[in-house]
Write a protein that holds these residues in place. Sequence first.
Motif, PDB file in Angstrom:
ATOM      1  N   THR A 132      14.286   3.761  47.849  1.00 19.29           N
ATOM      2  CA  THR A 132      15.925   3.753  48.453  1.00 19.29           C
ATOM      3  C   THR A 132      15.971   3.030  49.680  1.00 19.29           C
ATOM      4  N   GLY A 133      14.933   1.939  49.922  1.00 18.77           N
ATOM      5  CA  GLY A 133      15.160   1.132  51.257  1.00 18.77           C
ATOM      6  C   GLY A 133      16.048  -0.037  50.892  1.00 18.77           C
ATOM      7  N   ASP A 134      16.141  -1.037  51.899  1.00 19.28           N
ATOM      8  CA  ASP A 134      17.229  -2.056  51.721  1.00 19.28           C
ATOM      9  C   ASP A 134      17.052  -2.550  50.544  1.00 19.28           C
ATOM     10  N   LEU A 135      16.179  -2.994  49.823  1.00 19.20           N
ATOM     11  CA  LEU A 135      16.217  -3.999  48.534  1.00 19.20           C
ATOM     12  C   LEU A 135      16.552  -2.920  47.403  1.00 19.20           C
ATOM     13  N   SER A 154      12.859   8.699  44.668  1.00 15.87           N
ATOM     14  CA  SER A 154      12.576   8.793  46.189  1.00 15.87           C
ATOM     15  C   SER A 154      11.719  10.060  46.606  1.00 15.87           C
ATOM     16  N   ARG A 155      11.116   9.828  47.576  1.00 11.62           N
ATOM     17  CA  ARG A 155      10.318  10.890  48.164  1.00 11.62           C
ATOM     18  C   ARG A 155      11.104  12.028  48.593  1.00 11.62           C
ATOM     19  N   ILE A 187       9.208  -0.748  46.566  1.00 17.98           N
ATOM     20  CA  ILE A 187       8.257  -0.055  47.623  1.00 17.98           C
ATOM     21  C   ILE A 187       7.193  -0.901  48.269  1.00 17.98           C
ATOM     22  N   HIS A 188       6.973  -0.878  49.343  1.00 18.93           N
ATOM     23  CA  HIS A 188       5.912  -1.797  50.022  1.00 18.93           C
ATOM     24  C   HIS A 188       4.503  -1.457  49.383  1.00 18.93           C
ATOM     25  N   HIS A 191       2.270   1.376  49.974  1.00 15.28           N
ATOM     26  CA  HIS A 191       2.309   2.538  49.485  1.00 15.28           C
ATOM     27  C   HIS A 191       2.198   3.163  47.864  1.00 15.28           C
ATOM     28  N   PHE A 194       0.252   6.170  45.565  1.00 20.23           N
ATOM     29  CA  PHE A 194       0.659   7.386  44.951  1.00 20.23           C
ATOM     30  C   PHE A 194       1.222   7.345  43.485  1.00 20.23           C
ATOM     31  N   ILE A 210       8.542  -6.285  42.697  1.00 20.22           N
ATOM     32  CA  ILE A 210       9.371  -7.206  43.494  1.00 20.22           C
ATOM     33  C   ILE A 210       8.825  -7.481  44.590  1.00 20.22           C
ATOM     34  N   SER A 211       7.462  -6.827  45.196  1.00 18.13           N
ATOM     35  CA  SER A 211       7.213  -6.853  46.414  1.00 18.13           C
ATOM     36  C   SER A 211       6.602  -8.348  46.867  1.00 18.13           C
ATOM     37  N   ASN A 212       6.697  -8.437  48.244  1.00 21.61           N
ATOM     38  CA  ASN A 212       6.312  -9.548  48.819  1.00 21.61           C
ATOM     39  C   ASN A 212       5.498  -9.134  49.875  1.00 21.61           C
ATOM     40  N   LEU A 243      14.557 -12.900  45.299  1.00 20.31           N
ATOM     41  CA  LEU A 243      15.815 -12.616  45.889  1.00 20.31           C
ATOM     42  C   LEU A 243      15.768 -11.894  47.079  1.00 20.31           C
ATOM     43  N   ALA A 245      17.503  -8.682  49.711  1.00 17.71           N
ATOM     44  CA  ALA A 245      18.590  -7.672  49.835  1.00 17.71           C
ATOM     45  C   ALA A 245      19.796  -8.440  50.242  1.00 17.71           C
TER      46      ALA A 245
HETATM   47  N1  NDP Z   1      14.385  -6.587  51.707  1.00 13.05           N
HETATM   48  C1  NDP Z   1      14.198  -7.535  51.012  1.00 13.05           C
HETATM   49  O1  NDP Z   1      15.220  -8.240  50.927  1.00 13.05           O
HETATM   50  C2  NDP Z   1      13.135  -7.801  50.091  1.00 13.05           C
HETATM   51  C3  NDP Z   1      12.169  -6.767  49.971  1.00 13.05           C
HETATM   52  N2  NDP Z   1      11.183  -7.117  48.836  1.00 13.05           N
HETATM   53  C4  NDP Z   1      10.123  -6.205  48.664  1.00 13.05           C
HETATM   54  O2  NDP Z   1      10.738  -4.835  48.230  1.00 13.05           O
HETATM   55  C5  NDP Z   1       9.902  -3.952  48.607  1.00 13.05           C
HETATM   56  C6  NDP Z   1      10.677  -2.887  49.442  1.00 13.05           C
HETATM   57  O3  NDP Z   1      11.349  -3.699  50.523  1.00 13.05           O
HETATM   58  P1  NDP Z   1      12.501  -2.956  51.287  1.00 13.05           P
HETATM   59  O4  NDP Z   1      13.627  -2.381  50.396  1.00 13.05           O
HETATM   60  O5  NDP Z   1      12.857  -4.052  52.270  1.00 13.05           O
HETATM   61  O6  NDP Z   1      11.632  -1.984  52.215  1.00 13.05           O
HETATM   62  P2  NDP Z   1      12.221  -0.677  52.939  1.00 13.05           P
HETATM   63  O7  NDP Z   1      11.109  -0.289  54.144  1.00 13.05           O
HETATM   64  O8  NDP Z   1      13.673  -0.836  53.515  1.00 13.05           O
HETATM   65  O9  NDP Z   1      12.135   0.501  51.894  1.00 13.05           O
HETATM   66  C7  NDP Z   1      10.931   0.715  51.217  1.00 13.05           C
HETATM   67  C8  NDP Z   1      11.054   2.050  50.560  1.00 13.05           C
HETATM   68  O10 NDP Z   1      10.018   2.644  50.085  1.00 13.05           O
HETATM   69  C9  NDP Z   1       9.887   3.956  49.935  1.00 13.05           C
HETATM   70  N3  NDP Z   1       8.602   4.307  50.751  1.00 13.05           N
HETATM   71  C10 NDP Z   1       8.369   4.119  51.985  1.00 13.05           C
HETATM   72  N4  NDP Z   1       7.161   4.743  52.294  1.00 13.05           N
HETATM   73  C11 NDP Z   1       6.748   5.378  51.276  1.00 13.05           C
HETATM   74  C12 NDP Z   1       5.464   5.960  51.027  1.00 13.05           C
HETATM   75  N5  NDP Z   1       4.693   6.077  51.841  1.00 13.05           N
HETATM   76  N6  NDP Z   1       5.514   6.380  49.614  1.00 13.05           N
HETATM   77  C13 NDP Z   1       6.226   6.086  48.810  1.00 13.05           C
HETATM   78  N7  NDP Z   1       7.801   5.546  49.040  1.00 13.05           N
HETATM   79  C14 NDP Z   1       7.768   4.790  50.214  1.00 13.05           C
HETATM   80  C15 NDP Z   1      11.094   4.640  50.837  1.00 13.05           C
HETATM   81  O11 NDP Z   1      12.027   4.950  49.810  1.00 13.05           O
HETATM   82  P3  NDP Z   1      12.110   6.529  49.683  1.00 13.05           P
HETATM   83  O12 NDP Z   1      12.462   7.311  51.289  1.00 13.05           O
HETATM   84  O13 NDP Z   1      13.532   6.448  48.826  1.00 13.05           O
HETATM   85  O14 NDP Z   1      10.709   7.035  49.151  1.00 13.05           O
HETATM   86  C16 NDP Z   1      11.753   3.237  51.586  1.00 13.05           C
HETATM   87  O15 NDP Z   1      12.951   3.292  51.628  1.00 13.05           O
HETATM   88  C17 NDP Z   1       8.746  -4.565  49.509  1.00 13.05           C
HETATM   89  O16 NDP Z   1       7.663  -4.565  48.690  1.00 13.05           O
HETATM   90  C18 NDP Z   1       9.370  -5.905  49.935  1.00 13.05           C
HETATM   91  O17 NDP Z   1       8.280  -6.874  50.087  1.00 13.05           O
HETATM   92  C19 NDP Z   1      11.321  -8.176  47.909  1.00 13.05           C
HETATM   93  C20 NDP Z   1      12.320  -9.179  48.230  1.00 13.05           C
HETATM   94  C21 NDP Z   1      13.388  -9.266  49.350  1.00 13.05           C
END
Ligand code: NDP
Length: 578
Positions: A132-135, A154-155, A187-188, A191, A194, A210-212, A243, A245
Amino acid sequence: MEFSVKKGGTGTQIKGSFSRSACHMRRVPSAGSSELQLSPESPRVQSDAPPSSLHHSCAPLTPSGSSISLHHHHYQWIMPYLTQQTLTIQTQSENVTVVLRLSEMMKPESVLMHPLGTAAAPEPELLCIFGTGDLGRSLGQRLLQSGYRVVYGSRRPHSCGPLPQGAQVMSHAAAAAQSARLIFICIHREHYAFLETMAPHLEGKVLVDISNNLKKDMYPEANAAYLQRLLPDASVVKGLNTLSAWALQNGLLAGKQVFLCGDSAEGKQAVAAMSTKLGLTVLDKGSLSAARELEDFPLQLFPEWRLPLRVAVGLTAFFFFYLLIRDVIYAYVEQGKDISYRITMALGNKVFPIVSLIMLSLCYLPGVIAAFLQLYRGTKYRRFPDWLDRWMLCRKQMGLIALGFAFLHAIYTFVISTRYAVRHKLISRVVDEMKKNKTTPFDFDNTEAWGQDSFYMLGILGFFLYVLLGLTSLPSVGGSLSWREFNFIQSKLGHLTLIICTSHGYIYGWNKFLRPSTYKWYTPPGYMLCLVVPSVVLVLKALVLLPCVDRTLTRIRQGWERTQPNEEMVQATNLYVW
Ligand SMILES: NC(=O)C1=CN([C@@H]2O[C@H](COP(=O)(O)OP(=O)(O)OC[C@H]3O[C@@H](n4cnc5c(N)ncnc54)[C@H](OP(=O)(O)O)[C@@H]3O)[C@@H](O)[C@H]2O)C=CC1
Ligand SMILES: [Fe+3]
């Protein structure tokens, strides 16, 4: 879009109209003909929206059943009005064919007339997002706006912060257990581990990676390959990672190109369909082994500009210091004069045209080198060396940088004569001449006048053609030209520009070439140096255009080979053929 309806019946005909909010149909007594034609008011409807109004002309129905050909977008819209009818709806688009065949002949009295809102519309497709992060949030919002339902995994489903309105959130396992076939992994990579524990829930699902990464080669294998290794029973599709976020949130997607790769054709097709609905243009990059290439895309920084920029910076630095030594330092050391003020304007206006002309000629040099290489080898079926390939690929960027420098030269030229130093020099000269009591201080030199006028004329013409070349290199302009037109401008007019600009340089120095004072500290002036490359290019080009050379080259480019390849050579050549 054409509609034709053939309806079984005994002289029954339907008159009606469809619109977005209502449908009117009524039976009309037989008029004796045998076909019902539906003709929409707007003959070509390409959008998602149904035609605003379809007025059907009256005609009796044939006994053969009815069929309506509709764009598939309209199928859902028209369905409620056609329930329980003997209708065949065929919708054809690239990947959708819907055929509904109801058993009975159409009974017009059974057509249900009800507003669209109350119709049992099919439920929108459910998509799942992990993270539920930025992307995750931006993607979810965009998907909801595009008509999908979204469930988050989500966790911390109860404390994960604000999510787009209309989305559900639950644990990863619960979300995976829902009907969604596509799961976006937002998710990065660190992580991902899991997810292995969730393998049973993810079996058969399409996981979109979608990860980078932060830099190239951070990990021994691509993120998507790692995900596939963790979850061998799921289909991993790598994509959409170019793309951001921000772009998703602001809806800046229309026509944007995204790349996909994956081993499952069905998986890719599902992601491609979703991407198309978001307004994206999808490019399939093949199997999952291309994932690393896709992951490297966002890390690139103007790759095709790198070489031209390096050349431009290198040339600028070289000529700046060269001219600094020759003009400013020489005057200081040999004549004890401080003319350092020239560094800002006069020196700039020498460096910019020099770099511009050299870079313009560097656009055309690889073309003639390639021609000579083909002539030498007697075949076009051997690969050019890598350096030549790379050089050819960045000619457009070289040209645009050259145009930029030409612009600077034009602007500098406008103001250069208005400067204090120039006015001072001019007035002092006049005063000096008067002091010496010369009767004709302003001797008019006809040759000088001709030289200067031609010099300016060539400069202006050259600059105009330069701009023309720059404009046609823009995709929107170049795209509207035929290949022949584009080739004419970029090749013929391009060489003409080079000729004019080179002549501009030659005329500038026409009366200085033989003067010993020109060669300060035995070095030639900058404008002389900068004429070397363009002159070489033009001479080589002229050689290529000689009828005997041109004929051979044309034959080679049409596939002729000087030596018939024997078996041994074929093997060797195969290594080079691309
Ligand atoms: N931001 C961007 O513009 C872009 C991002 N990406 C890729 O998208 C992915 C996510 O990026 P982004 O949204 O910015 O990152 P964020 O850090 O904003 O969000 C990552 C999300 O991953 C979940 N997370 C974090 N730690 C863990 C863990 N230990 N186990 C399981 N889930 C976890 C969390 O969601 P929750 O708490 O709900 O579990 C968290 O909100 C990355 O791989 C990035 O490279 C790709 C293109 C563009
Ligand atoms: Fe000039």
